[in-house]
Design a protein around this motif. Structure first.
Motif, PDB file in Angstrom:
ATOM      1  N   MET A   1      -5.103  14.008   6.524  1.00 45.03           N
ATOM      2  CA  MET A   1      -4.453  12.691   6.606  1.00 45.03           C
ATOM      3  C   MET A   1      -3.646  12.583   7.895  1.00 45.03           C
ATOM      4  O   MET A   1      -2.434  12.636   7.891  1.00 45.03           O
ATOM      5  CB  MET A   1      -3.541  12.498   5.388  1.00 45.03           C
ATOM      6  CG  MET A   1      -3.166  11.069   5.143  1.00 45.03           C
ATOM      7  SD  MET A   1      -2.225  10.900   3.622  1.00 45.03           S
ATOM      8  CE  MET A   1      -0.590  11.358   4.156  1.00 45.03           C
TER       9      MET A   1
ATOM     10  N   SER B   1      -2.011  11.111  11.396  1.00 41.51           N
ATOM     11  CA  SER B   1      -1.158   9.957  11.636  1.00 41.51           C
ATOM     12  C   SER B   1      -1.564   9.257  12.938  1.00 41.51           C
ATOM     13  O   SER B   1      -1.728   9.901  13.968  1.00 41.51           O
ATOM     14  CB  SER B   1       0.284  10.437  11.741  1.00 41.51           C
ATOM     15  OG  SER B   1       1.115   9.362  12.057  1.00 41.51           O
TER      16      SER B   1
ATOM     17  N   ARG C   1       3.108   1.782   5.822  1.00 42.59           N
ATOM     18  CA  ARG C   1       1.729   2.273   5.974  1.00 42.59           C
ATOM     19  C   ARG C   1       0.751   1.239   5.440  1.00 42.59           C
ATOM     20  O   ARG C   1       0.847   0.808   4.304  1.00 42.59           O
ATOM     21  CB  ARG C   1       1.578   3.606   5.239  1.00 42.59           C
ATOM     22  CG  ARG C   1       2.532   4.695   5.817  1.00 42.59           C
ATOM     23  CD  ARG C   1       2.452   5.989   5.040  1.00 42.59           C
ATOM     24  NE  ARG C   1       1.097   6.503   4.954  1.00 42.59           N
ATOM     25  CZ  ARG C   1       0.477   7.159   5.927  1.00 42.59           C
ATOM     26  NH1 ARG C   1       1.111   7.401   7.064  1.00 42.59           N
ATOM     27  NH2 ARG C   1      -0.765   7.571   5.778  1.00 42.59           N
TER      28      ARG C   1
ATOM     29  N   ALA D   1      -3.176  -0.529   4.869  1.00 38.67           N
ATOM     30  CA  ALA D   1      -4.642  -0.441   4.752  1.00 38.67           C
ATOM     31  C   ALA D   1      -5.228  -1.815   5.017  1.00 38.67           C
ATOM     32  O   ALA D   1      -4.743  -2.810   4.472  1.00 38.67           O
ATOM     33  CB  ALA D   1      -5.036   0.021   3.354  1.00 38.67           C
TER      34      ALA D   1
ATOM     35  N   GLU E   1       2.027   1.702  10.583  1.00 39.65           N
ATOM     36  CA  GLU E   1       1.022   2.724  10.774  1.00 39.65           C
ATOM     37  C   GLU E   1      -0.232   2.250  10.046  1.00 39.65           C
ATOM     38  O   GLU E   1      -0.218   2.126   8.817  1.00 39.65           O
ATOM     39  CB  GLU E   1       1.532   4.054  10.198  1.00 39.65           C
ATOM     40  CG  GLU E   1       0.534   5.150  10.449  1.00 39.65           C
ATOM     41  CD  GLU E   1       1.092   6.521  10.152  1.00 39.65           C
ATOM     42  OE1 GLU E   1       2.314   6.642   9.909  1.00 39.65           O
ATOM     43  OE2 GLU E   1       0.293   7.475  10.155  1.00 39.65           O
TER      44      GLU E   1
ATOM     45  N   ALA F   1      -3.144   3.098   8.398  1.00 44.79           N
ATOM     46  CA  ALA F   1      -3.568   4.395   7.883  1.00 44.79           C
ATOM     47  C   ALA F   1      -5.082   4.465   7.711  1.00 44.79           C
ATOM     48  O   ALA F   1      -5.678   5.530   7.872  1.00 44.79           O
ATOM     49  CB  ALA F   1      -2.866   4.682   6.555  1.00 44.79           C
TER      50      ALA F   1
ATOM     51  N   ILE G   1      -8.549   5.538  13.950  1.00 45.14           N
ATOM     52  CA  ILE G   1      -8.166   5.158  12.582  1.00 45.14           C
ATOM     53  C   ILE G   1      -9.312   5.512  11.636  1.00 45.14           C
ATOM     54  O   ILE G   1     -10.463   5.175  11.911  1.00 45.14           O
ATOM     55  CB  ILE G   1      -7.879   3.637  12.500  1.00 45.14           C
ATOM     56  CG1 ILE G   1      -6.761   3.258  13.475  1.00 45.14           C
ATOM     57  CG2 ILE G   1      -7.547   3.223  11.082  1.00 45.14           C
ATOM     58  CD1 ILE G   1      -6.581   1.759  13.656  1.00 45.14           C
TER      59      ILE G   1
ATOM     60  N   PHE H   1      -3.453   7.964   0.965  1.00 45.30           N
ATOM     61  CA  PHE H   1      -2.837   7.599   2.242  1.00 45.30           C
ATOM     62  C   PHE H   1      -1.442   6.995   2.067  1.00 45.30           C
ATOM     63  O   PHE H   1      -0.835   6.551   3.021  1.00 45.30           O
ATOM     64  CB  PHE H   1      -3.739   6.627   3.018  1.00 45.30           C
ATOM     65  CG  PHE H   1      -4.892   7.289   3.697  1.00 45.30           C
ATOM     66  CD1 PHE H   1      -4.733   7.835   4.962  1.00 45.30           C
ATOM     67  CD2 PHE H   1      -6.125   7.406   3.076  1.00 45.30           C
ATOM     68  CE1 PHE H   1      -5.787   8.454   5.600  1.00 45.30           C
ATOM     69  CE2 PHE H   1      -7.192   8.026   3.707  1.00 45.30           C
ATOM     70  CZ  PHE H   1      -7.028   8.551   4.973  1.00 45.30           C
ATOM     71  N   ASP H   2      -0.982   6.923   0.815  1.00 44.16           N
ATOM     72  CA  ASP H   2       0.395   6.503   0.544  1.00 44.16           C
ATOM     73  C   ASP H   2       0.677   5.114   1.157  1.00 44.16           C
ATOM     74  O   ASP H   2       1.612   4.937   1.948  1.00 44.16           O
ATOM     75  CB  ASP H   2       1.353   7.549   1.133  1.00 44.16           C
ATOM     76  CG  ASP H   2       2.771   7.350   0.629  1.00 44.16           C
ATOM     77  OD1 ASP H   2       2.955   6.675  -0.408  1.00 44.16           O
ATOM     78  OD2 ASP H   2       3.706   7.846   1.294  1.00 44.16           O
ATOM     79  N   ILE H   3      -0.131   4.142   0.765  1.00 42.96           N
ATOM     80  CA  ILE H   3      -0.143   2.819   1.394  1.00 42.96           C
ATOM     81  C   ILE H   3       0.962   1.911   0.843  1.00 42.96           C
ATOM     82  O   ILE H   3       1.182   1.841  -0.358  1.00 42.96           O
ATOM     83  CB  ILE H   3      -1.518   2.165   1.162  1.00 42.96           C
ATOM     84  CG1 ILE H   3      -2.597   2.944   1.917  1.00 42.96           C
ATOM     85  CG2 ILE H   3      -1.518   0.699   1.578  1.00 42.96           C
ATOM     86  CD1 ILE H   3      -2.333   3.103   3.380  1.00 42.96           C
TER      87      ILE H   3
END
Lengths: 299, 299, 299, 299
Positions: B1, B3, B105, B107, B132, B134, B152, B178-180
């Motif tokens: 994952m 960054s 973060r 998507a 970011e 992600a 990306i 991805f902890d969006i």
């Protein structure tokens, strides 16, 4: 049935007394422009402004508006019409020949909200709406003073759901008496009956206080507020018997934000309502609008 | 994952590493501003930007956004949150304290139309979208090259009505991995299931290619053309389980005329779709949007 | 000298290979439209779109643009030109006959700010700018990668006040080698010499980052900020040897407020700069622009 | 010196009789908001609307406008002012405390073009301009009837280059007699002398019929036509002794095209002139405008 024509309008129509307009709607095919422009040239006319549009050059519809100067046109009205009929038949045209000197006669219907009426009267006083405002009809007396101050006949006809038939009978009588070409609903707020509407195809212009087709029907600002839109609008359209579904002539919008309550939206909206209606009426009076398949071509 | 943070974003967040934002939503009553500003002052914070709004000073709702500088804020996150909890309880606040350094973060979900994705990537490369990105998820491979060229991660998940459950399961797994914080539907063109939407309240931003509430649902440009509107629009809103009925964040419009066919409307519309979505996303990332009664306050 | 034509452009030009455009500028007099439309009709052409304008019907100038379909037009180019010369002489016309199939060849000059270049390349990839982008010239290398990725030749020519003569000599050589019809200054930021400009009358399009004639010359956003304007703008114009005084093709504006610093104005302004330049270039490529007395008629 | 206050305005001011506004301009430093909001809270005031802006949080200027409700405020005017003076001194504030109930007294100066005057009178009749229009001054008699019909004193003072001193002496006498707070130049078309302007710092609002700084000075529409601009504008600003260089309050623009002659530009421009002036006046009356370094902050 006195005539109320402002000085500026009078001066303008005199200066345009040889000016005619030809509107055409027909199936597209080669040769239309060549034939029509030859017809005008042969009649000594000089083209001032010409616009055309084809939905699809192969098998589509063709639309045209020509404004032209022709010496002594007022004495040749019928001759021109008769001659053009031959051209028109060859190309299966719907057509209209109008003369700038012949002002259209207008009736304005209004209720208690006067901003649209005021804008129309103002533009008319400035010579920017070339029409004869023959009368104003209202179901309230609020506008009586400002209308009569301009020498325009004012008719107060109280309206309710119960007396709609009588009201419309009286209105139709006035429209006939005053020989009206165009009815403007300047925030009239009453729904006309199907028979009234059918009697005036594309002769009634309404202003709706939303960006149609959003918020058809009653209380559009309340609903715009509830929905939280970031932009409000106004729409001017010909009235048909589908409520707020008639051909759109003009629209405009205004940015708003979360701070504006319903009353604020109403206030802000007035400025676009009045300018949108005034533009639509102006274009109609200048024979710039052709209706096709519930849409307008505005030249 | 891995960054992926662009240079410009990195420089910006470093320059703002003492910057915090406080968002408040509570019943209105005297003393809120005095108390909150005293809290910040006592913590050595300097207010940079402050906005507030009351639906109605008597018994209405109060909303506030404050951006402030506070020395060593990153080491005091939990202390500030704990302390503010006392203030918040006194006024029954919904509140949020965020830190500019902690990038959200994102998507991006996209389909075959890439103009909105391109705009977002471009703004992001310019340092104008402080997030970011992600990953990008698509049911087509058209955008794979331009996404991966920026480093990306790109996930191709073919979607159809039949495999919706599997597709969303895979998507949810990725969002978790991805902890969006925010999902952007950049013309994704697939309807999400109720459970997917409910799992992300006001965390999904969509762009709809009409001026909502006009033309809700499929093929808005076709319907705009049929209706003959004179202005087209685009609307960015949070996704809820009422199709195209979620809180509107931003809208914009564009004048069109009778010459524009459906394809022309689509082309013209792309320019407003991309700018409207980019603005809405930017405001969300800057914590400028508060949702209240299916409407947004944008500070 | 390889040719870079995108698939979509190729498809489009094939579908329009019988399409021609006639542009006319002459003293107004009766019979022009009739004669020109007869000429087209006699040559089997069908008018697709036609626009005209007279500065003043009596003794003024007449301008016309006609787009038409004519079978086998590509094999009749010289015949049509020779025949029309007779018509043109009768009415003392300045005229131009172009063929959609013959793409104009474009050179883009750019410096370090890439947003306008990006917009042009993007529109071109979408098939919305029907031109052959023959080369990109820059005094910096920032855009080299994105240009070459599209297969377009990129020329890096460092520029300074000292070497202007050599730089322009090299540029002129390239313009000749690549047989260029149009030069686009996409934020090139260098002033061209009088001889360079004179060699390309109305063949150089610039984007100026202000609402001309406000803020002619350098650093318009700084000066807009100092003046405290509430609206900023961008202007695309043909380059003449009067700095920022050439004929304006298109302008657009954006509302700003007191919170926006110079850097914010620059960021906001990019969105209008890029769309204004793209529209101006598109209209030029479609032969929609006629220059008259340092003004443009855009049909 | 009779008082002309419309019914709607009277109703509105009664409903806001506990409403005050505080405007602040001072060097930025921590604690300002906390101190001011505590002052209001301690005086039993509830904040209705609050806006603030810092040019630069470190060493810049801080601006704030607060609108608040405070019981019995009209009996506490002097107490509040005296108390706030202490706060103000601590932070070196320029400040102003106003009361909604105390309507500002306005003089409108007009010449022969009446559209801006009409708009102001109309907005005022609708209750949208909360002021007492104390008198109208004109160098022509065109507006006498419509002004006097509303019960507003009208003063006809013929003006020429020769009698400027006498004219201004008479005007100053009237402004004093009527105790005027704000002078609105609603297309007055006469240049005021430096001493007249200096006597009314940021108390004179003008409407200029161009998008300033383009077309400073005389005949802007003629010059806009000559330059071939694609957008025209109007600008409302405070009058200073640099012609058309005073702080801009509001601007707006309108798209035009090559068909519009100078007269058309003038007609089209009237609609933006009148709305721009009306908005600027409204914001001034609501104490929303702060002048700083020849620019305005409009809250």
């Amino acid at each position: 049935m006195e005539s109320v024509i402002q000085d500026q309008i009078h001066t303008f129509r005199e200066s345009r007394k040889n000016r005619g307009r030809l509107l055409i709607n027909c199936p597209d095919q080669p040769g239309i422009v060549a034939t029509v422009s030859k017809f005008l040239f042969d009649n000594g006319a000089n083209i001032i402004e010409s616009s055309q549009y084809s939905t699809n050059p192969e098998g589509g519809n063709f639309f045209m508006r020509i404004e032209f100067e022709c010496p002594d046109i007022l004495s040749k009205k019928e001759v021109l019409r008769t001659q053009f009929q031959t051209v028109a038949e060859k190309f299966s045209m719907d057509w209209k020949l109008t003369f700038v000197y012949d002002l259209k006669r207008t009736a304005i219907f209004v209720s208690k909200e006067l901003h649209c009426l005021r804008e129309l009267l103002w533009e008319w006083q400035n010579g920017d709406l070339l029409t004869e405002i023959a009368l104003v009809v209202s179901n309230h007396e609020d506008s009586k003073a400002i209308v009569e101050a301009l020498g325009i006949p004012f008719y107060y006809i109280p309206a309710s759901k119960e007396n709609r038939a009588q009201v419309e009978a009286k209105q139709l009588e006035l429209l006939k008496e005053f020989d009206i070409d165009l009815i403007i609903l300047a925030r009239y707020m009453q729904i006309l009956t199907p028979s009234f509407v059918e009697a005036h195809p594309f002769k009634i212009i309404n202003i709706h206080h939303s960006f149609l087709p959003a918020f058809i029907g009653a209380r559009p600002y309340d609903r715009a507020y509830q929905r939280g839109v970031k932009i409000i609008g106004a729409t001017s359209h010909y009235v048909t018997n589908d409520l707020d579904e008639g051909p759109i002539i003009e629209q405009d919008v205004l940015r708003v934000d979360h701070r504006e309550q319903i009353e604020d939206l109403k206030k802000s909206g007035r400025s676009i309502e009045r300018s949108v209606l005034a533009r639509a009426v102006k274009w109609h009076l200048e024979d710039r609008v052709i209706v096709h398949e519930n849409k307008t071509i505005v030249f």
